[in-house]
Design a protein around this motif. Structure first.
Motif, PDB file in Angstrom:
ATOM      1  N   PHE A   1       0.830  -1.201   0.000  1.00  0.00           N
ATOM      2  CA  PHE A   1       0.000   0.000   0.000  1.00  0.00           C
ATOM      3  C   PHE A   1       0.866   1.253   0.000  1.00  0.00           C
ATOM      4  CE2 PHE A   1      -1.859   3.480   2.411  1.00  0.00           C
ATOM      5  CZ  PHE A   1      -3.037   3.709   1.721  1.00  0.00           C
ATOM      6  N   GLU A   2       1.902   1.275   0.823  1.00  0.00           N
ATOM      7  CA  GLU A   2       2.758   2.447   0.930  1.00  0.00           C
ATOM      8  C   GLU A   2       3.496   2.724  -0.380  1.00  0.00           C
ATOM      9  OE1 GLU A   2       5.333   2.007   4.310  1.00  0.00           O
ATOM     10  OE2 GLU A   2       3.678   1.455   5.630  1.00  0.00           O
ATOM     11  N   LEU A   3       4.049   1.684  -0.988  1.00  0.00           N
ATOM     12  CA  LEU A   3       4.775   1.872  -2.242  1.00  0.00           C
ATOM     13  C   LEU A   3       3.846   2.345  -3.352  1.00  0.00           C
ATOM     14  CD1 LEU A   3       7.130  -1.253  -2.163  1.00  0.00           C
ATOM     15  CD2 LEU A   3       7.737   1.136  -1.683  1.00  0.00           C
ATOM     16  N   ASN A   4       2.647   1.759  -3.415  1.00  0.00           N
ATOM     17  CA  ASN A   4       1.690   2.202  -4.419  1.00  0.00           C
ATOM     18  C   ASN A   4       1.251   3.634  -4.156  1.00  0.00           C
ATOM     19  OD1 ASN A   4      -0.256   1.708  -6.673  1.00  0.00           O
ATOM     20  ND2 ASN A   4      -1.711   2.174  -5.043  1.00  0.00           N
ATOM     21  N   ALA A   5       1.053   3.976  -2.896  1.00  0.00           N
ATOM     22  CA  ALA A   5       0.595   5.323  -2.555  1.00  0.00           C
ATOM     23  C   ALA A   5       1.613   6.378  -2.975  1.00  0.00           C
ATOM     24  CB  ALA A   5       0.333   5.416  -1.056  1.00  0.00           C
ATOM     25  N   LEU A   6       2.888   6.072  -2.865  1.00  0.00           N
ATOM     26  CA  LEU A   6       3.915   7.027  -3.282  1.00  0.00           C
ATOM     27  C   LEU A   6       3.841   7.273  -4.792  1.00  0.00           C
ATOM     28  CD1 LEU A   6       6.913   5.783  -1.109  1.00  0.00           C
ATOM     29  CD2 LEU A   6       5.721   7.983  -0.911  1.00  0.00           C
ATOM     30  N   GLY A   7       3.641   6.214  -5.549  1.00  0.00           N
ATOM     31  CA  GLY A   7       3.499   6.381  -6.994  1.00  0.00           C
ATOM     32  C   GLY A   7       2.242   7.142  -7.355  1.00  0.00           C
ATOM     33  N   THR A   8       1.160   6.843  -6.658  1.00  0.00           N
ATOM     34  CA  THR A   8      -0.112   7.520  -6.923  1.00  0.00           C
ATOM     35  C   THR A   8      -0.009   9.008  -6.640  1.00  0.00           C
ATOM     36  OG1 THR A   8      -1.364   5.520  -6.413  1.00  0.00           O
ATOM     37  CG2 THR A   8      -2.554   7.609  -6.283  1.00  0.00           C
ATOM     38  N   ALA A   9       0.598   9.362  -5.513  1.00  0.00           N
ATOM     39  CA  ALA A   9       0.769  10.774  -5.173  1.00  0.00           C
ATOM     40  C   ALA A   9       1.642  11.481  -6.201  1.00  0.00           C
ATOM     41  CB  ALA A   9       1.381  10.906  -3.785  1.00  0.00           C
ATOM     42  N   ALA A  10       2.660  10.778  -6.691  1.00  0.00           N
ATOM     43  CA  ALA A  10       3.557  11.393  -7.676  1.00  0.00           C
ATOM     44  C   ALA A  10       2.822  11.739  -8.959  1.00  0.00           C
ATOM     45  CB  ALA A  10       4.722  10.449  -7.970  1.00  0.00           C
ATOM     46  N   VAL A  11       1.836  10.919  -9.338  1.00  0.00           N
ATOM     47  CA  VAL A  11       1.107  11.169 -10.581  1.00  0.00           C
ATOM     48  C   VAL A  11       0.379  12.500 -10.526  1.00  0.00           C
ATOM     49  CG1 VAL A  11      -0.759  10.400 -12.086  1.00  0.00           C
ATOM     50  CG2 VAL A  11       0.851   8.747 -11.171  1.00  0.00           C
ATOM     51  N   TYR A  12      -0.449  12.698  -9.504  1.00  0.00           N
ATOM     52  CA  TYR A  12      -1.257  13.905  -9.526  1.00  0.00           C
ATOM     53  C   TYR A  12      -0.478  15.148  -9.080  1.00  0.00           C
ATOM     54  CZ  TYR A  12      -2.326  13.562  -4.446  1.00  0.00           C
ATOM     55  OH  TYR A  12      -2.252  13.502  -3.084  1.00  0.00           O
ATOM     56  N   GLU A  13       0.479  14.994  -8.158  1.00  0.00           N
ATOM     57  CA  GLU A  13       1.242  16.175  -7.746  1.00  0.00           C
ATOM     58  C   GLU A  13       2.169  16.658  -8.861  1.00  0.00           C
ATOM     59  OE1 GLU A  13       3.020  16.521  -3.997  1.00  0.00           O
ATOM     60  OE2 GLU A  13       1.388  15.562  -2.897  1.00  0.00           O
ATOM     61  N   SER A  14       2.688  15.731  -9.648  1.00  0.00           N
ATOM     62  CA  SER A  14       3.589  16.121 -10.735  1.00  0.00           C
ATOM     63  C   SER A  14       2.870  16.898 -11.831  1.00  0.00           C
ATOM     64  CB  SER A  14       4.253  14.877 -11.346  1.00  0.00           C
ATOM     65  OG  SER A  14       3.312  14.067 -12.016  1.00  0.00           O
ATOM     66  N   ARG A  15       1.549  16.746 -11.928  1.00  0.00           N
ATOM     67  CA  ARG A  15       0.783  17.492 -12.934  1.00  0.00           C
ATOM     68  C   ARG A  15       0.498  18.916 -12.468  1.00  0.00           C
ATOM     69  NH1 ARG A  15       2.827  14.189 -15.771  1.00  0.00           N
ATOM     70  NH2 ARG A  15       1.973  15.397 -17.491  1.00  0.00           N
ATOM     71  N   LEU A  16       0.600  19.157 -11.162  1.00  0.00           N
ATOM     72  CA  LEU A  16       0.229  20.455 -10.608  1.00  0.00           C
ATOM     73  C   LEU A  16       1.412  21.245 -10.081  1.00  0.00           C
ATOM     74  CD1 LEU A  16      -2.922  19.282  -8.610  1.00  0.00           C
ATOM     75  CD2 LEU A  16      -2.905  20.511 -10.787  1.00  0.00           C
ATOM     76  N   LEU A  17       2.471  20.544  -9.686  1.00  0.00           N
ATOM     77  CA  LEU A  17       3.620  21.216  -9.097  1.00  0.00           C
ATOM     78  C   LEU A  17       4.844  21.050  -9.989  1.00  0.00           C
ATOM     79  CD1 LEU A  17       2.957  20.234  -5.368  1.00  0.00           C
ATOM     80  CD2 LEU A  17       2.411  22.386  -6.511  1.00  0.00           C
ATOM     81  N   TRP A  18       5.969  20.706  -9.403  1.00  0.00           N
ATOM     82  CA  TRP A  18       7.236  20.647 -10.132  1.00  0.00           C
ATOM     83  C   TRP A  18       7.577  19.186 -10.355  1.00  0.00           C
ATOM     84  CZ3 TRP A  18       6.357  22.675  -5.297  1.00  0.00           C
ATOM     85  CH2 TRP A  18       6.023  24.034  -5.284  1.00  0.00           C
ATOM     86  N   ALA A  19       7.357  18.720 -11.588  1.00  0.00           N
ATOM     87  CA  ALA A  19       7.395  17.290 -11.885  1.00  0.00           C
ATOM     88  C   ALA A  19       8.715  16.640 -11.493  1.00  0.00           C
ATOM     89  CB  ALA A  19       7.116  17.057 -13.369  1.00  0.00           C
TER      90      ALA A  19
END
Length: 211
Positions: A165-183
């Motif tokens: 769950f933790e490893l998947n959550a890190l990837g999931t967060a990276a997807v949406y934050e990278s579209r809005l912040l500094w990829a």
């Protein structure tokens, strides 16, 4: 017979090429926004050419999900599984996923993260397919974590489902934050967080030489 087989092969190649476009387009416009008109324009074919492959939008969506799974297996999973069993294979899978997201191969970073958010509260066959894909991903992560524990490379008290769950959550967060912040920074944060988490649980120094 050769002529028939040739036509089938050309038809399958055309279908694959269209689905390549559909998967990328879905990460931009959403899987529900994947219209025949938009796809035909992007793929450079007629709408009637699409209807020759899929009669309904739902059929197209399901085909896109299946094609995205196949792509994910080829691009992310199989290369990672060439790494030695244990923590190095687990890390290779996490790094392969993040690298694919950051590569720009798909405009939205990850087909599944975007589509799963989109269909969270939409019951039906498309949601079921996306749910099954997510379950399969967790199962793979848990299997590799369990293998690393069995090999004595991760602590024996590591719960595979929790770490998956933790490893998947890190990837999931990276997807949406990278579209809005500094990829670039976001993907570096996700990689560093996963690496530090695994190092904290590791009983072997296999990951210590990684930057």
């Amino acid at each position: 017979m050769p002529t028939v087989d040739g036509r089938l092969l050309r038809g399958e190649r055309a279908r694959t090429a269209i689905l390549d476009v559909a998967v990328g387009l879905a990460t931009e416009s959403g899987l529900d926004g994947l219209s025949f008109s938009q796809l035909a324009e992007r793929a450079g074919i007629s709408k009637s050419g699409l209807f020759a492959h899929w009669a309904t939008k739902e059929e197209l969506q399901l085909a896109a999900v299946a094609h995205a799974e196949q792509r994910f297996t080829e691009v992310v999973v199989r290369p990672a599984l060439r790494a030695p069993r244990g923590i190095r294979r687990l890390w290779a899978l996490q790094e392969s996923r993040l690298a694919d997201m950051a590569s720009g191969a798909l405009p939205g970073g990850c087909f599944f993260t975007n589509a799963q958010f989109e269909f969270t509260v939409r019951p039906g066959s498309v949601r079921d397919a996306l749910s099954a894909a997510l379950a399969d991903w967790h199962t793979l992560l848990e299997r590799l974590i369990a293998e690393a524990v069995e090999l004595g490379e991760l602590r024996a008290d590591v719960p595979p489902a929790q770490l998956a769950f933790e490893l998947n959550a890190l990837g999931t967060a990276a997807v949406y934050e990278s579209r809005l912040l500094w990829a670039d920074e976001i993907y570096t944060y996700a990689r560093t967080a996963a690496l530090q988490r695994l190092r904290g649980l590791a009983l072997v120094p296999y990951l210590e030489d990684l930057p």
